[in-house]
Design a protein around this motif. Structure first.
Motif, PDB file in Angstrom:
ATOM      1  N   PRO A  17      44.251  -9.136  26.033  1.00 14.86           N
ATOM      2  CA  PRO A  17      44.594  -8.914  24.571  1.00 14.86           C
ATOM      3  C   PRO A  17      44.027  -7.831  24.128  1.00 14.86           C
ATOM      4  CG  PRO A  17      44.114 -11.314  24.911  1.00 14.86           C
ATOM      5  CD  PRO A  17      43.553 -10.610  25.996  1.00 14.86           C
ATOM      6  N   GLU A  18      42.654  -7.616  24.233  1.00 18.91           N
ATOM      7  CA  GLU A  18      42.068  -6.348  23.728  1.00 18.91           C
ATOM      8  C   GLU A  18      42.716  -5.082  24.043  1.00 18.91           C
ATOM      9  OE1 GLU A  18      40.349  -9.075  24.779  1.00 18.91           O
ATOM     10  OE2 GLU A  18      38.660  -9.264  23.884  1.00 18.91           O
ATOM     11  N   HIS A  19      43.074  -4.937  25.326  1.00 15.05           N
ATOM     12  CA  HIS A  19      43.584  -3.778  25.739  1.00 15.05           C
ATOM     13  C   HIS A  19      45.104  -3.440  25.283  1.00 15.05           C
ATOM     14  CE1 HIS A  19      40.241  -3.624  28.691  1.00 15.05           C
ATOM     15  NE2 HIS A  19      40.441  -2.163  28.796  1.00 15.05           N
ATOM     16  N   GLU A  20      45.814  -4.636  25.336  1.00  9.35           N
ATOM     17  CA  GLU A  20      47.294  -4.456  24.698  1.00  9.35           C
ATOM     18  C   GLU A  20      47.090  -4.132  23.263  1.00  9.35           C
ATOM     19  OE1 GLU A  20      49.342  -8.022  27.323  1.00  9.35           O
ATOM     20  OE2 GLU A  20      48.638  -8.514  25.497  1.00  9.35           O
ATOM     21  N   SER A  21      46.172  -4.831  22.341  1.00  7.55           N
ATOM     22  CA  SER A  21      46.212  -4.254  20.975  1.00  7.55           C
ATOM     23  C   SER A  21      45.567  -2.912  20.877  1.00  7.55           C
ATOM     24  CB  SER A  21      45.172  -5.316  20.231  1.00  7.55           C
ATOM     25  OG  SER A  21      45.764  -6.457  20.294  1.00  7.55           O
ATOM     26  N   TRP A  22      44.667  -2.441  21.686  1.00  6.98           N
ATOM     27  CA  TRP A  22      44.075  -1.058  21.665  1.00  6.98           C
ATOM     28  C   TRP A  22      44.999  -0.057  21.926  1.00  6.98           C
ATOM     29  CZ3 TRP A  22      41.824   2.083  25.640  1.00  6.98           C
ATOM     30  CH2 TRP A  22      40.999   3.361  25.178  1.00  6.98           C
ATOM     31  N   PHE A  23      45.896  -0.256  23.061  1.00 10.36           N
ATOM     32  CA  PHE A  23      46.939   0.741  23.464  1.00 10.36           C
ATOM     33  C   PHE A  23      47.926   0.998  22.200  1.00 10.36           C
ATOM     34  CE2 PHE A  23      46.132  -0.718  28.008  1.00 10.36           C
ATOM     35  CZ  PHE A  23      45.030   0.122  28.393  1.00 10.36           C
ATOM     36  N   SER A  24      48.352  -0.183  21.587  1.00  9.10           N
ATOM     37  CA  SER A  24      49.347  -0.208  20.627  1.00  9.10           C
ATOM     38  C   SER A  24      48.802   0.487  19.315  1.00  9.10           C
ATOM     39  CB  SER A  24      49.788  -1.460  20.093  1.00  9.10           C
ATOM     40  OG  SER A  24      50.395  -2.132  21.071  1.00  9.10           O
ATOM     41  N   ASP A  25      47.275   0.046  19.050  1.00  9.68           N
ATOM     42  CA  ASP A  25      46.635   1.098  18.107  1.00  9.68           C
ATOM     43  C   ASP A  25      46.595   2.611  18.372  1.00  9.68           C
ATOM     44  OD1 ASP A  25      46.383  -1.503  16.712  1.00  9.68           O
ATOM     45  OD2 ASP A  25      44.053  -1.676  17.200  1.00  9.68           O
ATOM     46  N   MET A  26      46.466   2.739  19.523  1.00 10.99           N
ATOM     47  CA  MET A  26      46.459   4.226  19.827  1.00 10.99           C
ATOM     48  C   MET A  26      47.649   4.955  19.846  1.00 10.99           C
ATOM     49  SD  MET A  26      43.136   4.959  20.325  1.00 10.99           S
ATOM     50  CE  MET A  26      43.303   6.631  21.056  1.00 10.99           C
ATOM     51  N   HIS A  32      49.495   8.313  23.315  1.00 13.05           N
ATOM     52  CA  HIS A  32      50.386   7.489  23.921  1.00 13.05           C
ATOM     53  C   HIS A  32      49.597   7.365  25.488  1.00 13.05           C
ATOM     54  CE1 HIS A  32      53.269   7.422  20.834  1.00 13.05           C
ATOM     55  NE2 HIS A  32      52.892   8.925  20.849  1.00 13.05           N
ATOM     56  N   LEU A  33      49.471   6.217  26.034  1.00 13.18           N
ATOM     57  CA  LEU A  33      48.896   5.841  27.183  1.00 13.18           C
ATOM     58  C   LEU A  33      49.416   6.479  28.251  1.00 13.18           C
ATOM     59  CD1 LEU A  33      46.540   4.238  28.615  1.00 13.18           C
ATOM     60  CD2 LEU A  33      47.999   2.312  29.107  1.00 13.18           C
ATOM     61  N   LYS A  34      48.624   7.170  29.187  1.00 12.35           N
ATOM     62  CA  LYS A  34      49.380   7.788  30.417  1.00 12.35           C
ATOM     63  C   LYS A  34      48.811   7.255  31.789  1.00 12.35           C
ATOM     64  CE  LYS A  34      51.620  11.326  32.369  1.00 12.35           C
ATOM     65  NZ  LYS A  34      52.996  11.389  32.375  1.00 12.35           N
ATOM     66  N   PRO A  48      53.117   9.471  16.116  1.00 13.79           N
ATOM     67  CA  PRO A  48      52.743   8.328  16.178  1.00 13.79           C
ATOM     68  C   PRO A  48      53.952   7.050  16.509  1.00 13.79           C
ATOM     69  CG  PRO A  48      51.945   9.489  14.028  1.00 13.79           C
ATOM     70  CD  PRO A  48      52.869  10.559  14.836  1.00 13.79           C
ATOM     71  N   LYS A  49      53.943   6.219  17.179  1.00 13.28           N
ATOM     72  CA  LYS A  49      55.042   5.098  17.193  1.00 13.28           C
ATOM     73  C   LYS A  49      54.829   4.002  17.387  1.00 13.28           C
ATOM     74  CE  LYS A  49      57.313   8.602  20.349  1.00 13.28           C
ATOM     75  NZ  LYS A  49      58.057   8.782  21.606  1.00 13.28           N
ATOM     76  N   ASN A  50      55.306   2.946  16.873  1.00 12.46           N
ATOM     77  CA  ASN A  50      55.358   1.395  17.057  1.00 12.46           C
ATOM     78  C   ASN A  50      55.481   0.935  18.384  1.00 12.46           C
ATOM     79  OD1 ASN A  50      54.453  -1.041  16.754  1.00 12.46           O
ATOM     80  ND2 ASN A  50      56.149  -1.488  15.050  1.00 12.46           N
ATOM     81  N   THR A  51      54.616   0.911  19.225  1.00 14.19           N
ATOM     82  CA  THR A  51      54.807   0.637  20.660  1.00 14.19           C
ATOM     83  C   THR A  51      54.192  -0.662  21.088  1.00 14.19           C
ATOM     84  OG1 THR A  51      55.029   3.088  21.125  1.00 14.19           O
ATOM     85  CG2 THR A  51      54.738   1.394  23.143  1.00 14.19           C
ATOM     86  N   ARG A  52      54.708  -1.442  21.810  1.00 15.57           N
ATOM     87  CA  ARG A  52      54.070  -2.666  22.403  1.00 15.57           C
ATOM     88  C   ARG A  52      53.590  -2.608  23.589  1.00 15.57           C
ATOM     89  NH1 ARG A  52      58.841  -6.924  21.866  1.00 15.57           N
ATOM     90  NH2 ARG A  52      57.136  -8.384  22.336  1.00 15.57           N
ATOM     91  N   TYR A  53      52.745  -3.343  24.081  1.00 11.89           N
ATOM     92  CA  TYR A  53      52.004  -2.930  25.561  1.00 11.89           C
ATOM     93  C   TYR A  53      51.923  -4.713  25.925  1.00 11.89           C
ATOM     94  CZ  TYR A  53      51.215   2.091  24.999  1.00 11.89           C
ATOM     95  OH  TYR A  53      51.574   3.414  24.746  1.00 11.89           O
ATOM     96  N   ARG A  54      52.059  -4.590  27.092  1.00 15.76           N
ATOM     97  CA  ARG A  54      51.794  -5.580  27.897  1.00 15.76           C
ATOM     98  C   ARG A  54      51.228  -5.436  29.351  1.00 15.76           C
ATOM     99  NH1 ARG A  54      52.467  -7.379  23.645  1.00 15.76           N
ATOM    100  NH2 ARG A  54      53.894  -8.718  22.647  1.00 15.76           N
ATOM    101  N   ILE A  55      50.107  -6.331  29.694  1.00 15.76           N
ATOM    102  CA  ILE A  55      49.276  -6.244  30.870  1.00 15.76           C
ATOM    103  C   ILE A  55      49.831  -7.430  31.750  1.00 15.76           C
ATOM    104  CG2 ILE A  55      47.149  -5.980  31.982  1.00 15.76           C
ATOM    105  CD1 ILE A  55      46.263  -4.840  29.349  1.00 15.76           C
ATOM    106  N   GLU A  56      50.185  -7.003  32.847  1.00 21.23           N
ATOM    107  CA  GLU A  56      50.480  -8.322  33.825  1.00 21.23           C
ATOM    108  C   GLU A  56      49.366  -8.387  35.080  1.00 21.23           C
ATOM    109  OE1 GLU A  56      54.026  -9.827  36.403  1.00 21.23           O
ATOM    110  OE2 GLU A  56      54.401  -7.983  35.338  1.00 21.23           O
ATOM    111  N   ALA A  57      48.887  -9.517  35.367  1.00 23.97           N
ATOM    112  CA  ALA A  57      47.958  -9.337  36.180  1.00 23.97           C
ATOM    113  C   ALA A  57      48.676  -9.812  37.749  1.00 23.97           C
ATOM    114  CB  ALA A  57      47.014 -10.889  36.042  1.00 23.97           C
ATOM    115  N   SER A  58      48.270  -9.035  38.811  1.00 23.64           N
ATOM    116  CA  SER A  58      48.997  -9.431  40.076  1.00 23.64           C
ATOM    117  C   SER A  58      47.763  -9.179  41.150  1.00 23.64           C
ATOM    118  CB  SER A  58      50.051  -8.175  40.300  1.00 23.64           C
ATOM    119  OG  SER A  58      50.413  -8.062  41.604  1.00 23.64           O
ATOM    120  N   SER A  59      48.402 -10.020  42.248  1.00 19.70           N
ATOM    121  CA  SER A  59      47.218  -9.980  43.312  1.00 19.70           C
ATOM    122  C   SER A  59      47.456  -8.843  44.181  1.00 19.70           C
ATOM    123  CB  SER A  59      47.752 -11.214  44.273  1.00 19.70           C
ATOM    124  OG  SER A  59      48.985 -11.025  44.729  1.00 19.70           O
ATOM    125  N   ARG A  60      48.341  -7.737  43.917  1.00 22.62           N
ATOM    126  CA  ARG A  60      48.468  -6.212  44.425  1.00 22.62           C
ATOM    127  C   ARG A  60      47.964  -5.363  43.601  1.00 22.62           C
ATOM    128  NH1 ARG A  60      51.706  -6.891  49.062  1.00 22.62           N
ATOM    129  NH2 ARG A  60      52.725  -8.765  49.257  1.00 22.62           N
TER     130      ARG A  60
END
Length: 400
Positions: A17-26, A32-34, A48-60
């Protein structure tokens, strides 16, 4: 022209959650995250843009192209991956569907991630245990931790052990975080995307920066020591060296330097001196000198062998104050061998802060300190203790 900005990540990599919110704040600030690195994130400056970010955990560690395509069809564009976590973005106006609609299905998917993180934490813990045993032997095997610290040789290995400890802790915390997430998903709770207050972000960023700085400095420490430390054969006469010379205390006629034992060596290790450096003692000298008198015996006609006096000196110029007494105590432990403490005598002398002597037969030792200077002299021969004390105090005063 593309402008690149690097920012220290505000939280450990498993805090979704911290990273998703931070990326959106930035993104709202025009960054914009690269790319996401171990401690830093790379952004491209823009509008500036209103962007949503989602982080998916994966075994790979590399997201499968099929999964990227599937998420793209839902309105999520793949940005980058770090460790076992992959970042997707979507403009807020798209109102894209969440990546995972079924919490139970996602919980099952995360089980392998948790297992891999736990296994790595176990392996890292075993390596940490071995490193701690090794480092502890360096620091405490002879009971002289202050001397070990002053010499500075073990500092990089100690910092490396702290790095391994931090890595082990992070792996364990990451596994625990995924385990907690799986429990919430199993209970039907959706993933939260709201970060805690920004004060926590700043604290995490500062902690990560300090830790990274310490690791970086410890990495260059051996290089500095390699450049600064040097050893050479002792010159026959050297008035400027702050070490007690054999000829200064042993006035026996006919005393000459012993011949080198190995002529192939560039340095005569029977008569050498070294200049050393460490963060806490930027000036250190160590010297060993041996002499011989042809035909002279240790005891008159006793047949105990040729008279071979030796002298060993160490001088430390400390950086922080208040360490001299402890360093002297550790030097006494390091060179005491089988001697009892009762054989050491403390003497009041007006020219130094502390003076301790030890004499057993032909073995004579002097420990002296004044201010930030500490000196140790070990002499084996017939010279009087008073001469050794006089020369030792003179070398200490040379630093003042």
């Amino acid at each position: 022209m593309v402008r690149i900005v690097y920012k220290l990540r505000p939280a450990p990599y498993w805090r979704i959650p911290e990273h998703e919110s931070w990326f959106s704040d930035m993104a709202a600030k025009g960054c914009h995250l690269k790319k996401v690195g171990l401690h830093f994130a790379k952004f491209v400056k823009g509008e500036p843009k209103n962007t949503r970010y989602r982080i998916e955990a994966s075994s790979r560690k590399r997201m499968e192209p099929e999964q990227i395509q599937e998420n793209s069809e839902k309105g999520w564009e793949y940005v980058d991956g770090y460790q076992y976590f992959h970042v997707f973005s979507s403009p807020a106006e798209f109102n894209a569907l969440e990546l995972h609609q079924d919490p139970l299905e996602y919980s099952s998917q995360l089980k392998e991630v948790e297992s891999q993180l736990s296994a790595k934490a176990s392996i890292s813990f075993f390596g940490l245990f071995l490193m701690m045993l090794l480092i502890a032997s360096f620091w405490f095997i002879d009971g002289t931790p202050m001397l070990v610290l002053i010499e500075g040789v073990v500092i990089p290995q100690t910092v490396l052990t702290l790095f391994i400890a931090n890595t082990t802790l992070n792996l364990q915390r990451a596994a625990s975080s995924i385990s907690a997430l799986r429990r919430d998903l199993s209970d039907g709770k959706p993933i939260g995307h709201v970060a805690p207050e920004k004060k926590h972000h700043r604290l995490s960023a500062i902690t990560a920066f300090i830790f990274t700085l310490i690791i970086g400095l410890s990495a260059i420490l051996p290089i500095i020591q390699l450049v600064e430390n040097e050893a050479s054969t002792l010159p026959e006469t050297s008035e400027n060296l702050p070490i007690v010379r054999l000829a200064e205390v042993d006035q026996t006629p006919g005393l000459v330097r012993t011949e080198p034992s190995d002529f192939d060596e560039e340095i005569d290790w029977g008569n050498y001196y070294s200049v050393q450096w460490s963060p806490l003692a930027p000036v250190q000298y160590e010297a060993y000198e041996s002499g011989v008198i042809s035909g002279e015996l240790w005891k008159d006609d006793s047949g105990d062998g040729e008279y071979l006096p030796t002298i060993h000196s160490r001088v430390f110029q400390l950086r922080p104050p208040g360490m001299s007494d402890r360093l002297m105590a550790d030097l006494m432990k390091r060179y005491s061998y089988s001697s009892s403490e009762k054989n050491y005598a403390e003497i009041n002398h007006p020219d130094v802060d502390s003076l301790v002597i030890h004499e057993e037969g032909d073995l004579k030792e002097v420990f002296a300190s004044k201010g930030k200077t500490v000196l140790y002299v070990q002499y084996f021969g017939r010279a009087e203790m008073e001469d050794i004390i006089e020369q030792s105090i003179g070398k200490v005063l040379q630093f003042q």
